[in-house]
Write a protein that holds these residues in place. Sequence first.
Motif, PDB file in Angstrom:
ATOM      1  N   THR A 105     -32.570  65.373 118.794  1.00 16.36           N
ATOM      2  CA  THR A 105     -34.056  64.918 119.091  1.00 16.36           C
ATOM      3  C   THR A 105     -33.836  64.655 121.169  1.00 16.36           C
ATOM      4  O   THR A 105     -34.884  64.441 121.763  1.00 16.36           O
TER       5      THR A 105
ATOM      6  N   ARG B 167     -37.659  57.954 119.675  1.00 14.09           N
ATOM      7  CA  ARG B 167     -38.077  58.789 118.701  1.00 14.09           C
ATOM      8  C   ARG B 167     -39.574  58.136 117.635  1.00 14.09           C
ATOM      9  O   ARG B 167     -38.748  56.471 118.197  1.00 14.09           O
ATOM     10  N   SER B 168     -40.039  58.908 117.543  1.00 18.44           N
ATOM     11  CA  SER B 168     -41.329  58.219 116.412  1.00 18.44           C
ATOM     12  C   SER B 168     -41.261  58.999 115.644  1.00 18.44           C
ATOM     13  O   SER B 168     -41.181  59.904 115.118  1.00 18.44           O
TER      14      SER B 168
ATOM     15  N   TRP C 255     -37.043  54.532 117.992  1.00 19.74           N
ATOM     16  CA  TRP C 255     -35.970  54.107 119.197  1.00 19.74           C
ATOM     17  C   TRP C 255     -35.983  54.714 120.882  1.00 19.74           C
ATOM     18  O   TRP C 255     -36.591  54.830 120.233  1.00 19.74           O
TER      19      TRP C 255
ATOM     20  N   ASP D 292     -34.406  59.302 111.481  1.00 16.07           N
ATOM     21  CA  ASP D 292     -33.713  60.694 112.517  1.00 16.07           C
ATOM     22  C   ASP D 292     -33.738  61.869 112.370  1.00 16.07           C
ATOM     23  O   ASP D 292     -34.216  63.096 112.292  1.00 16.07           O
TER      24      ASP D 292
ATOM     25  N   HIS E 246     -37.665  62.169 111.507  1.00 18.06           N
ATOM     26  CA  HIS E 246     -38.637  62.510 113.257  1.00 18.06           C
ATOM     27  C   HIS E 246     -38.015  64.046 113.433  1.00 18.06           C
ATOM     28  O   HIS E 246     -38.843  64.617 113.992  1.00 18.06           O
ATOM     29  N   THR E 247     -36.564  64.246 113.125  1.00 20.01           N
ATOM     30  CA  THR E 247     -36.639  65.998 113.494  1.00 20.01           C
ATOM     31  C   THR E 247     -36.991  67.056 112.489  1.00 20.01           C
ATOM     32  O   THR E 247     -37.697  67.941 113.895  1.00 20.01           O
TER      33      THR E 247
ATOM     34  N   ARG F  84     -40.222  66.780 113.593  1.00 20.40           N
ATOM     35  CA  ARG F  84     -40.770  67.914 115.250  1.00 20.40           C
ATOM     36  C   ARG F  84     -40.188  69.497 115.535  1.00 20.40           C
ATOM     37  O   ARG F  84     -40.788  70.007 116.414  1.00 20.40           O
TER      38      ARG F  84
END
Length: 184
Positions: free
Chosen positions: A35, A40-41, A58, A92, A95-96, A99
């Motif tokens: 990330t 981080r959203s 984050w 996380d 988010h990843t 993304r």
Amino acid sequence: MPAFGRRGLLRSALAAGAALVGAAAGGGEALALATGGEPRSLTIHRLQTNESFDGVYWRDGRYDREALRRLDWVLRDPARDEATPMDPRLFDVLHTVARQMEASEGFEVISGYRSPETNEARARESRRVSRASLHMSGMAADVRLIGRDSFGMARLAAGMQVGGVGLYRRDGFVHLDCGPARRW
């Protein structure tokens, strides 16, 4: 909405895997390289309660406690109106995945935290519900990525090797967790 073909999926999975291998020595921040150091959203919508979270959780090298509290509430067990501290590593993972899929649409959450009572009731109704589910530990969520193929999301997440991935194709959602890497 970009098409996520086989090559794009493979390229993203390999990039995420390489970043995670490099980060593995870092311990709890295994997803940090994937990330990057940027904020981080997440954008999530909880189907049962019609509640949402859209924001940064984050930044500046640490988790935002107020954002985590809001996420805990949105992902609570709606059957008992009970929240638990969710494991931030789950966020996380979400988010990843978003993304890597270049998604901006957000997740629909089918199931987040489940109290032991709710999980037991679901396990009595369906053999597909684990009696030792990571949902009870705040480490799992069943999600859809709006406008995206659940099979493609499951393949990408499984390739990342950062937790459990279960594809529920008939129901159109993917189980993601931050436990040991495994898939079903």
